[in-house]
Design a protein around this motif. Sequence first.
Motif, mmCIF file in Angstrom:
data_model
loop_
_atom_site.group_PDB
_atom_site.id
_atom_site.type_symbol
_atom_site.label_atom_id
_atom_site.label_comp_id
_atom_site.label_asym_id
_atom_site.label_seq_id
_atom_site.Cartn_x
_atom_site.Cartn_y
_atom_site.Cartn_z
ATOM 1 N N ASN A 21 0.842 -1.187 0.000
ATOM 2 C CA ASN A 21 0.000 0.000 0.000
ATOM 3 C C ASN A 21 0.883 1.245 0.000
ATOM 4 O O ASN A 21 1.554 1.530 0.997
ATOM 5 C CB ASN A 21 -0.898 0.021 1.230
ATOM 6 N N TRP A 67 0.978 -0.463 -9.184
ATOM 7 C CA TRP A 67 0.528 -1.855 -9.212
ATOM 8 C C TRP A 67 0.762 -2.531 -10.557
ATOM 9 O O TRP A 67 0.555 -3.727 -10.693
ATOM 10 C CB TRP A 67 -0.950 -1.945 -8.813
ATOM 11 N N TYR A 115 -8.490 2.860 -3.934
ATOM 12 C CA TYR A 115 -7.251 2.093 -3.848
ATOM 13 C C TYR A 115 -6.790 1.999 -2.394
ATOM 14 O O TYR A 115 -7.045 2.915 -1.607
ATOM 15 C CB TYR A 115 -6.126 2.754 -4.661
ATOM 16 N N PRO A 116 -6.064 0.940 -2.053
ATOM 17 C CA PRO A 116 -5.489 0.862 -0.705
ATOM 18 C C PRO A 116 -4.206 1.695 -0.612
ATOM 19 O O PRO A 116 -3.097 1.168 -0.586
ATOM 20 C CB PRO A 116 -5.195 -0.631 -0.541
ATOM 21 N N ALA A 117 -4.368 2.986 -0.585
ATOM 22 C CA ALA A 117 -3.215 3.883 -0.554
ATOM 23 C C ALA A 117 -3.435 4.980 0.482
ATOM 24 O O ALA A 117 -4.569 5.324 0.804
ATOM 25 C CB ALA A 117 -2.996 4.519 -1.928
ATOM 26 N N THR A 118 -2.324 5.515 0.993
ATOM 27 C CA THR A 118 -2.381 6.678 1.869
ATOM 28 C C THR A 118 -1.938 7.893 1.066
ATOM 29 O O THR A 118 -0.893 7.842 0.397
ATOM 30 C CB THR A 118 -1.439 6.487 3.071
#
Length: 244
Positions: free
Chosen positions: A67, A242, A109-112
């Motif tokens: 992530n 990704w 998305y699984p992002a910070t």
Amino acid sequence: MKVGKLLLTALICCSLTGMAAPAFAEKEIADEPMWDSAPAPKNYSPEKKKAAEEMVINQKSFTLAANPIIVIDPGHGGDDPGALGNGLKEKDLTLDIGLRSKNYIVANYPATVYMTRSSDTTVALSTRASYANSKNANFFVSMHINAASLSSANGVETYNYPGSTTGRRLATETYNQLRNSFSNDRGVKEAEFYVLKYTNMPASLGETGFITNASDASQLAQSSFRQTLATQYATGMHRYWWGF
Ligand SMILES: [Zn+2]
């Protein structure tokens, strides 16, 4: 000076070959702050920049950090309006596109995602870079709007720091999405912009349209168009990290 030299070279070449001289009426490189506009931030580390470049090239990033931490940098703000034209200010457009892009990313998305600014505030160049460095971001995307003295100049281009392979990939992935919104593709370019040099991670900078062009500006004035640009930035970042 650079354009002058190019023009001179072009004139010499063309006079030798008998071709018509091309018009060099547009600036080749966007008018954004270069690396020597301000001192380097204290937490800039050439070693970290180099390590990040090699890590991503080896694709270790996929196991090290599934992530990603992303820093989005809306250009200008506060006392610095950026480029002006057709009743628009660059600082307003970049902030809106940046916030929309962040919202899209965190929703999908699984992002910070961190922003160098989230409102109309003045943020120094060194603060933008040091902020990204302090967050240990995996990559950095700066968002800008172009301008030219010639009102016919229009279209999209993105940038990476000269020689940065990962920056090039980030600039290319975002460009490949953003170009769908413009009829004039100006390409992926290299420039020694401050925020590309002094961030410790892969970095790119996008110039989505010309505020000085009536057609680009009328598009940029529409929130639906800015939402599309924001989504295209996000899709490009997704492809960069990704791979799909
Ligand atoms: Zn700008």
